[in-house]
Design a protein around this motif. Structure first.
Motif, PDB file in Angstrom:
ATOM      1  N   UNK A 107      -7.731 -22.188  -4.796  1.00 43.27           N
ATOM      2  CA  UNK A 107      -7.236 -22.816  -6.023  1.00 43.27           C
ATOM      3  C   UNK A 107      -7.186 -24.332  -5.901  1.00 43.27           C
ATOM      4  N   UNK A 108      -6.875 -24.806  -4.697  1.00 41.82           N
ATOM      5  CA  UNK A 108      -6.760 -26.258  -4.475  1.00 41.82           C
ATOM      6  C   UNK A 108      -8.117 -26.899  -4.220  1.00 41.82           C
ATOM      7  N   UNK A 109      -8.955 -26.269  -3.400  1.00 41.52           N
ATOM      8  CA  UNK A 109     -10.222 -26.883  -2.975  1.00 41.52           C
ATOM      9  C   UNK A 109     -11.416 -26.509  -3.861  1.00 41.52           C
ATOM     10  N   UNK A 110     -11.248 -25.472  -4.696  1.00 41.36           N
ATOM     11  CA  UNK A 110     -12.327 -25.020  -5.581  1.00 41.36           C
ATOM     12  C   UNK A 110     -13.580 -24.616  -4.791  1.00 41.36           C
ATOM     13  N   UNK A 111     -13.364 -23.991  -3.622  1.00 41.76           N
ATOM     14  CA  UNK A 111     -14.458 -23.472  -2.796  1.00 41.76           C
ATOM     15  C   UNK A 111     -14.096 -22.045  -2.372  1.00 41.76           C
ATOM     16  N   UNK A 112     -15.114 -21.314  -1.902  1.00 42.33           N
ATOM     17  CA  UNK A 112     -14.845 -19.954  -1.436  1.00 42.33           C
ATOM     18  C   UNK A 112     -14.204 -19.986  -0.056  1.00 42.33           C
ATOM     19  N   UNK A 113     -13.099 -19.284   0.084  1.00 41.66           N
ATOM     20  CA  UNK A 113     -12.409 -19.195   1.376  1.00 41.66           C
ATOM     21  C   UNK A 113     -12.969 -18.020   2.177  1.00 41.66           C
ATOM     22  N   UNK A 114     -12.643 -18.008   3.470  1.00 40.33           N
ATOM     23  CA  UNK A 114     -13.178 -16.961   4.342  1.00 40.33           C
ATOM     24  C   UNK A 114     -12.109 -16.485   5.329  1.00 40.33           C
ATOM     25  N   UNK A 115     -12.107 -15.182   5.559  1.00 47.11           N
ATOM     26  CA  UNK A 115     -11.237 -14.565   6.567  1.00 47.11           C
ATOM     27  C   UNK A 115     -12.116 -13.829   7.559  1.00 47.11           C
ATOM     28  N   UNK A 116     -11.868 -14.050   8.832  1.00 42.26           N
ATOM     29  CA  UNK A 116     -12.565 -13.307   9.881  1.00 42.26           C
ATOM     30  C   UNK A 116     -11.521 -12.687  10.798  1.00 42.26           C
ATOM     31  N   UNK A 117     -11.576 -11.382  10.967  1.00 40.88           N
ATOM     32  CA  UNK A 117     -10.659 -10.717  11.888  1.00 40.88           C
ATOM     33  C   UNK A 117     -11.474  -9.957  12.928  1.00 40.88           C
ATOM     34  N   UNK A 118     -11.196 -10.247  14.190  1.00 40.49           N
ATOM     35  CA  UNK A 118     -11.914  -9.632  15.302  1.00 40.49           C
ATOM     36  C   UNK A 118     -10.953  -8.767  16.116  1.00 40.49           C
ATOM     37  N   UNK A 119     -11.501  -7.714  16.705  1.00 39.00           N
ATOM     38  CA  UNK A 119     -10.713  -6.862  17.589  1.00 39.00           C
ATOM     39  C   UNK A 119     -11.592  -6.409  18.746  1.00 39.00           C
ATOM     40  N   UNK A 120     -11.123  -6.687  19.969  1.00 38.51           N
ATOM     41  CA  UNK A 120     -11.895  -6.308  21.149  1.00 38.51           C
ATOM     42  C   UNK A 120     -10.940  -6.130  22.331  1.00 38.51           C
ATOM     43  N   UNK A 121     -11.482  -5.617  23.404  1.00 36.65           N
ATOM     44  CA  UNK A 121     -10.678  -5.342  24.600  1.00 36.65           C
ATOM     45  C   UNK A 121     -11.271  -6.080  25.784  1.00 36.65           C
ATOM     46  N   UNK A 122     -10.419  -6.831  26.494  1.00 38.24           N
ATOM     47  CA  UNK A 122     -10.851  -7.593  27.656  1.00 38.24           C
ATOM     48  C   UNK A 122      -9.780  -7.521  28.744  1.00 38.24           C
ATOM     49  N   UNK A 123     -10.183  -7.152  29.935  1.00 37.95           N
ATOM     50  CA  UNK A 123      -9.285  -7.173  31.109  1.00 37.95           C
ATOM     51  C   UNK A 123      -7.959  -6.461  30.859  1.00 37.95           C
ATOM     52  N   UNK A 124      -8.028  -5.278  30.275  1.00 42.23           N
ATOM     53  CA  UNK A 124      -6.808  -4.499  30.041  1.00 42.23           C
ATOM     54  C   UNK A 124      -5.953  -4.989  28.900  1.00 42.23           C
ATOM     55  N   UNK A 125      -6.510  -5.860  28.055  1.00 41.47           N
ATOM     56  CA  UNK A 125      -5.761  -6.380  26.911  1.00 41.47           C
ATOM     57  C   UNK A 125      -6.506  -6.086  25.615  1.00 41.47           C
ATOM     58  N   UNK A 126      -5.784  -5.590  24.627  1.00 43.71           N
ATOM     59  CA  UNK A 126      -6.321  -5.494  23.272  1.00 43.71           C
ATOM     60  C   UNK A 126      -6.093  -6.847  22.601  1.00 43.71           C
ATOM     61  N   UNK A 127      -7.128  -7.409  22.023  1.00 44.38           N
ATOM     62  CA  UNK A 127      -7.030  -8.752  21.443  1.00 44.38           C
ATOM     63  C   UNK A 127      -7.407  -8.708  19.965  1.00 44.38           C
TER      64      UNK A 127
END
Length: 326
Positions: free
Chosen positions: A237-257
């Motif tokens: 609404x403020x910038x008059x451009x398309x916004x973007x969301x990126x959500x990643x999920x992966x597992x590294x060294x015994x950790x869910x990230x």
């Protein structure tokens, strides 16, 4: 707002009565204005640190609590000043604590019921979409087959592209996920698309593999994605451009990230410093209570996880690490 002012005014007035009566039993004189200033200060701090849930209780229960509290000062008329005056004060605090506890429990129970209804609706919506797509699948195959048999290759390719785009939305949400988790992912994906926000799910493995209960996963994801969508809508609404969301999920060294990035307008430093630490800190207007970020932090801490976030160049990045231990 009016009910809140009346409630805190009533509590402040009774607090002054009880505390001043107790002070009368002391060997030194404490003026009424001193007692009043002290009680007003304590009340101010309490209302800043607690949420007003009194309306969660039924009117008859609130009336009962108020009547019990109003009868206590009569003891000061019947009994001469003595240290026993501390008993009405303790009873007053106890009754108020009981009211506060019951109203909060009832509020939380009602919120859980609402969340359950939302999750059920999300699951049903996703199920209906899958059934609809499955029902139409053979029709699409027949149409493509007809085009290819008649040498209309380009038309068949265009038609397939349209079908794939439609299926991609559902497939991104449901592949490998349990029902309620797929439901919230699908609902948030559709909400973002409806708002014109580009959203990308980049999962190495299903989010359902997180060592959390389904309800905790839904609450965690729901708050993360809801906050991201809200921030992107304001940014668009403020910038008059398309916004973007990126959500990643992966597992590294015994950790869910879990890593989520989204466009965001500048966030004031005082809010940013306390964003995931306490309730009441939010970048939103319209009476938002700032509950979501604290709920995220509580879930992460409750599973021995770690949360970090960075705001830089109109982008908010959240990173959560949760040990892969059930």
């Amino acid at each position: 707002m009016k009910q809140a002012l009346l409630y805190w005014g009533f509590i402040t007035l009774l607090g002054i009565v009880h505390l001043h009566a107790l002070f009368l039993t002391l060997p030194w004189h404490i003026p009424i204005y001193g007692t009043s200033l002290f009680v007003v200060g304590v009340t101010y701090l309490l209302q800043k640190r607690t949420f007003f849930r009194i309306l969660s209780l039924d009117v008859k229960w609130n009336i009962l609590f108020f009547l019990l509290q109003l009868t206590l000062p009569s003891i000061y008329v019947a009994v001469k000043p003595t240290l026993l005056y501390i008993i009405p004060l303790i009873l007053f605090v106890g009754i108020e604590y009981a009211r506060f506890s019951f109203s909060n429990r009832l509020f939380n129970l009602n919120e859980e019921i609402k969340k359950f209804d939302e999750q059920r609706q999300q699951f049903n919506d996703t199920f209906r979409v899958v059934r609809s797509e499955r029902h139409d699948f053979l029709k699409h195959v027949s149409a493509v087959h007809f085009m290819l048999e008649n040498g209309r290759n380009e038309e068949a390719k265009t038609y397939l592209d349209e079908i794939v785009d439609g299926y991609k939305e559902t497939n991104l949400s449901i592949k490998g996920e349990r029902g309620v988790v797929a439901g919230v992912l699908h609902q948030m994906y559709r909400r973002a698309k409806k708002a014109g926000i580009e959203i990308v799910y980049d999962f190495d493995l299903p989010l359902s593999t997180l060592p959390l209960t389904d309800s905790k996963i839904v609450t965690l994801l729901g708050n993360i994605l809801s906050n991201s969508i809200d921030a992107c809508e304001e940014w668009q609404n403020e910038r008059k451009q398309q916004a973007m969301i990126t959500i990643q999920f992966y597992k590294r060294s015994g950790l869910h990230i879990i890593q989520c990035k989204n466009n965001s307008l500048p966030i004031p430093t005082n809010i940013l410093d306390n964003l995931f630490q306490t309730f009441g800190h939010t970048t939103k207007a319209n009476g938002h209570e700032g509950l979501g970020t604290k709920i995220i932090q509580d879930i992460v801490e409750g599973h021995s996880g770690f949360l970090d976030f960075v705001y830089k160049e109109q982008e908010f990045a959240l990173k959560i690490k949760i040990p892969a231990i059930k």
